[in-house]
Design an enzyme around this catalytic site. Sequence first.
Site, mmCIF file in Angstrom:
data_model
loop_
_atom_site.group_PDB
_atom_site.id
_atom_site.type_symbol
_atom_site.label_atom_id
_atom_site.label_comp_id
_atom_site.label_asym_id
_atom_site.label_seq_id
_atom_site.Cartn_x
_atom_site.Cartn_y
_atom_site.Cartn_z
ATOM 1 N N ARG A 105 0.803 -1.187 -0.031
ATOM 2 C CA ARG A 105 0.170 0.051 0.098
ATOM 3 C C ARG A 105 0.874 1.293 -0.091
ATOM 4 N NH1 ARG A 105 -4.630 1.273 4.313
ATOM 5 N NH2 ARG A 105 -2.803 1.118 5.763
ATOM 6 N N THR A 109 -0.853 7.628 -1.185
ATOM 7 C CA THR A 109 -2.137 7.698 -2.059
ATOM 8 C C THR A 109 -2.982 6.525 -1.298
ATOM 9 O OG1 THR A 109 -1.385 5.920 -3.427
ATOM 10 C CG2 THR A 109 -0.991 8.186 -3.983
ATOM 11 N N ASP A 201 -1.086 -2.831 12.677
ATOM 12 C CA ASP A 201 -0.558 -3.287 11.364
ATOM 13 C C ASP A 201 -0.537 -4.760 11.599
ATOM 14 O OD1 ASP A 201 1.295 -2.187 8.535
ATOM 15 O OD2 ASP A 201 1.380 -4.400 9.435
ATOM 16 N N ASP A 204 3.143 -6.252 10.815
ATOM 17 C CA ASP A 204 4.185 -5.886 11.909
ATOM 18 C C ASP A 204 3.672 -6.522 13.140
ATOM 19 O OD1 ASP A 204 5.536 -4.153 10.282
ATOM 20 O OD2 ASP A 204 4.369 -2.465 11.065
HETATM 21 N N1 URA Z 1 -3.855 -2.889 7.262
HETATM 22 C C1 URA Z 1 -3.288 -3.238 8.569
HETATM 23 O O1 URA Z 1 -2.488 -4.238 8.918
HETATM 24 N N2 URA Z 1 -3.999 -2.701 9.679
HETATM 25 C C2 URA Z 1 -4.942 -1.799 9.555
HETATM 26 O O2 URA Z 1 -5.515 -1.417 10.234
HETATM 27 C C3 URA Z 1 -5.338 -1.458 8.033
HETATM 28 C C4 URA Z 1 -4.616 -2.181 7.135
#
Ligand code: URA
Length: 210
Positions: A105, A109, A201, A204
């Site tokens: 991602r 953007t 995330d 992560d």
């Molecule tokens: N991707 C993620 O890992 N966490 C989010 O909150 C949104 C997208």
Amino acid sequence: MLDHLTVVTHPLVQHKLTIMRDRDTSTAGFRQLLREISLLLAYEVTRELEMTTKTIQTPVMEMDAPTLDGKKLALISILRAGNGLMDGILELIPSARVGFVGLYRDEKTLQPVEYYFKVPEDLGDRLVIAVDPMLATGNSSVAAIDKLKAAGATNIRFLCLLAAPEGIKRMKEAHPDVPIVTAAVDECLNDHGYIVPGLGDAGDRMFGTK
Ligand code: URA
């Protein structure tokens, strides 16, 4: 036929999800829970697989017993976080073929950028289950499913752990034929595209990269 959206409210799923959301849960704990929850979600996403019967001999008598109709499956991991859902599902469906769609991602953007695409050749003959723990803006999921359809897939389901209303809406507009199975629908997205309250995330959290 599965509904467009299925929320798996089973107590075990909800309990495990709460521990995963907790920021004090360790990387190892998060990964283990994700594996466990993926088994329970896989159970739902495969709920309506076609069945047939075959004649077997039990120790007591012959019977016509239910069995899967031999429908072939493909599991597609949307990298990198999708991998966290794969192992558990493959334990339940060991014969499934596996593919990968690599999208990251763009942080500015929030649009998906493809860097890898490798899927089984005969996608059109298979039930395709695309997995990504987080359905946030929906941009990556929609792009991944666009690519799977371009590669021949016609029967696709999308499995995630958490979904934002924005992502569900986007998926429904772009791919109304793709049922979504999730453990929860959260409130919204924040300005950085993170699901709120969410779990941070997912990549992560499972790989310990932050
Ligand atoms: N991707 C993620 O890992 N966490 C989010 O909150 C949104 C997208």
